[in-house]
Design a protein around this motif. Structure first.
Motif, PDB file in Angstrom:
ATOM      1  N   THR A  14     -40.390  16.466 -15.667  1.00  0.00           N
ATOM      2  CA  THR A  14     -40.397  15.027 -16.052  1.00  0.00           C
ATOM      3  C   THR A  14     -39.304  14.635 -16.821  1.00  0.00           C
ATOM      4  OG1 THR A  14     -41.782  14.748 -17.922  1.00  0.00           O
ATOM      5  CG2 THR A  14     -43.100  14.804 -15.812  1.00  0.00           C
ATOM      6  N   ALA A  15     -39.081  13.396 -17.042  1.00  0.00           N
ATOM      7  CA  ALA A  15     -37.777  12.952 -17.838  1.00  0.00           C
ATOM      8  C   ALA A  15     -38.254  13.102 -19.307  1.00  0.00           C
ATOM      9  CB  ALA A  15     -37.406  11.392 -17.446  1.00  0.00           C
ATOM     10  N   ALA A  16     -39.358  12.787 -19.739  1.00  0.00           N
ATOM     11  CA  ALA A  16     -40.105  12.985 -20.933  1.00  0.00           C
ATOM     12  C   ALA A  16     -39.947  14.083 -21.401  1.00  0.00           C
ATOM     13  CB  ALA A  16     -41.583  12.305 -21.002  1.00  0.00           C
ATOM     14  N   GLU A  17     -40.157  15.022 -20.553  1.00  0.00           N
ATOM     15  CA  GLU A  17     -40.009  16.487 -21.146  1.00  0.00           C
ATOM     16  C   GLU A  17     -38.800  17.030 -21.231  1.00  0.00           C
ATOM     17  OE1 GLU A  17     -42.798  19.236 -19.463  1.00  0.00           O
ATOM     18  OE2 GLU A  17     -43.464  17.901 -18.414  1.00  0.00           O
ATOM     19  N   GLY A  18     -37.797  16.299 -20.539  1.00  0.00           N
ATOM     20  CA  GLY A  18     -36.433  16.504 -20.474  1.00  0.00           C
ATOM     21  C   GLY A  18     -35.990  15.888 -22.020  1.00  0.00           C
ATOM     22  N   PHE A  19     -36.537  14.957 -22.080  1.00  0.00           N
ATOM     23  CA  PHE A  19     -35.930  14.190 -23.384  1.00  0.00           C
ATOM     24  C   PHE A  19     -36.405  15.129 -24.726  1.00  0.00           C
ATOM     25  CE2 PHE A  19     -36.485  11.342 -27.083  1.00  0.00           C
ATOM     26  CZ  PHE A  19     -35.290  10.764 -27.257  1.00  0.00           C
ATOM     27  N   THR A  63     -26.262  13.322 -24.994  1.00  0.00           N
ATOM     28  CA  THR A  63     -25.557  14.211 -24.218  1.00  0.00           C
ATOM     29  C   THR A  63     -26.192  15.291 -23.646  1.00  0.00           C
ATOM     30  OG1 THR A  63     -23.449  13.648 -25.823  1.00  0.00           O
ATOM     31  CG2 THR A  63     -23.433  15.716 -24.572  1.00  0.00           C
ATOM     32  N   HIS A  64     -26.932  15.980 -24.621  1.00  0.00           N
ATOM     33  CA  HIS A  64     -27.998  17.034 -24.042  1.00  0.00           C
ATOM     34  C   HIS A  64     -29.018  16.355 -22.808  1.00  0.00           C
ATOM     35  CE1 HIS A  64     -27.055  20.289 -26.432  1.00  0.00           C
ATOM     36  NE2 HIS A  64     -27.393  19.594 -27.599  1.00  0.00           N
ATOM     37  N   PHE A  65     -29.453  15.045 -22.966  1.00  0.00           N
ATOM     38  CA  PHE A  65     -30.395  14.662 -22.122  1.00  0.00           C
ATOM     39  C   PHE A  65     -29.532  14.420 -20.791  1.00  0.00           C
ATOM     40  CE2 PHE A  65     -32.669  11.174 -19.875  1.00  0.00           C
ATOM     41  CZ  PHE A  65     -33.864  11.713 -19.654  1.00  0.00           C
ATOM     42  N   ALA A  66     -28.341  13.940 -20.851  1.00  0.00           N
ATOM     43  CA  ALA A  66     -27.472  13.645 -19.641  1.00  0.00           C
ATOM     44  C   ALA A  66     -27.469  15.018 -18.876  1.00  0.00           C
ATOM     45  CB  ALA A  66     -26.367  13.244 -20.025  1.00  0.00           C
ATOM     46  N   THR A  67     -27.150  16.037 -19.617  1.00  0.00           N
ATOM     47  CA  THR A  67     -26.817  17.474 -18.947  1.00  0.00           C
ATOM     48  C   THR A  67     -28.317  17.759 -18.313  1.00  0.00           C
ATOM     49  OG1 THR A  67     -25.327  18.074 -20.823  1.00  0.00           O
ATOM     50  CG2 THR A  67     -26.329  19.889 -19.324  1.00  0.00           C
ATOM     51  N   ILE A  68     -29.392  17.807 -18.916  1.00  0.00           N
ATOM     52  CA  ILE A  68     -30.663  17.924 -18.634  1.00  0.00           C
ATOM     53  C   ILE A  68     -31.220  17.260 -17.327  1.00  0.00           C
ATOM     54  CG2 ILE A  68     -33.224  18.148 -19.058  1.00  0.00           C
ATOM     55  CD1 ILE A  68     -32.272  18.735 -22.006  1.00  0.00           C
ATOM     56  N   ALA A  69     -30.751  15.986 -17.444  1.00  0.00           N
ATOM     57  CA  ALA A  69     -31.064  15.063 -16.282  1.00  0.00           C
ATOM     58  C   ALA A  69     -30.338  15.282 -15.078  1.00  0.00           C
ATOM     59  CB  ALA A  69     -30.806  13.426 -16.607  1.00  0.00           C
ATOM     60  N   ALA A  70     -29.077  15.817 -15.062  1.00  0.00           N
ATOM     61  CA  ALA A  70     -28.257  16.227 -13.911  1.00  0.00           C
ATOM     62  C   ALA A  70     -28.727  17.287 -13.510  1.00  0.00           C
ATOM     63  CB  ALA A  70     -26.656  16.593 -14.400  1.00  0.00           C
ATOM     64  N   GLY A  73     -31.563  16.796 -11.000  1.00  0.00           N
ATOM     65  CA  GLY A  73     -31.426  15.884  -9.988  1.00  0.00           C
ATOM     66  C   GLY A  73     -31.954  14.463 -10.266  1.00  0.00           C
ATOM     67  N   TYR A  74     -31.795  14.167 -11.671  1.00  0.00           N
ATOM     68  CA  TYR A  74     -32.373  12.794 -12.123  1.00  0.00           C
ATOM     69  C   TYR A  74     -33.644  12.704 -11.825  1.00  0.00           C
ATOM     70  CZ  TYR A  74     -27.530  12.903 -13.367  1.00  0.00           C
ATOM     71  OH  TYR A  74     -26.198  13.055 -13.676  1.00  0.00           O
ATOM     72  N   TRP A  75     -34.351  13.775 -11.574  1.00  0.00           N
ATOM     73  CA  TRP A  75     -35.972  13.674 -11.335  1.00  0.00           C
ATOM     74  C   TRP A  75     -36.313  12.855 -10.112  1.00  0.00           C
ATOM     75  CZ3 TRP A  75     -34.280  13.485 -16.141  1.00  0.00           C
ATOM     76  CH2 TRP A  75     -34.443  14.636 -16.994  1.00  0.00           C
ATOM     77  N   ARG A  76     -35.461  12.713  -9.131  1.00  0.00           N
ATOM     78  CA  ARG A  76     -35.746  11.888  -7.749  1.00  0.00           C
ATOM     79  C   ARG A  76     -36.542  12.814  -6.818  1.00  0.00           C
ATOM     80  NH1 ARG A  76     -29.594   9.600  -7.000  1.00  0.00           N
ATOM     81  NH2 ARG A  76     -29.732   8.419  -8.742  1.00  0.00           N
TER      82      ARG A  76
END
Length: 76
Positions: A14-19, A63-70, A73-76
């Motif tokens: 999830t995005a929350a775990e990514g953060f 910056t770290h979150f952007a890398t993790i999101a990429a 796949g932006y959790w799509r």
């Protein structure tokens, strides 16, 4: 990978775990650069009351979150 996080992966459900992971990576980077707990404690007192330094720290997390999101796949 630092010895403190040998099983770390950028892939999270999830995005929350990514953060949360972004914050962890930022903290590990600081710890890797300044290994002395006492010095980090003194430095924390300085930046905890400086809006500019807190904003800079937030930028590192972003910056770290952007890398993790990429990587996820932006959790799509």
């Amino acid at each position: 990978m630092p010895a403190a996080a040998p099983d770390l992966s950028l892939i999270v459900p999830t995005a929350a775990e990514g953060f949360d992971l972004a914050i962890l990576l930022s903290r590990l980077a600081v710890k890797a650069m300044q290994g002395d707990d006492a010095v980090r404690g003194v430095l924390r007192e300085n930046y905890a009351h400086d809006a500019g330094l807190l904003t800079s720290a937030s930028h590192v997390v972003a910056t770290h979150f952007a890398t993790i999101a990429a990587a996820n796949g932006y959790w799509r």
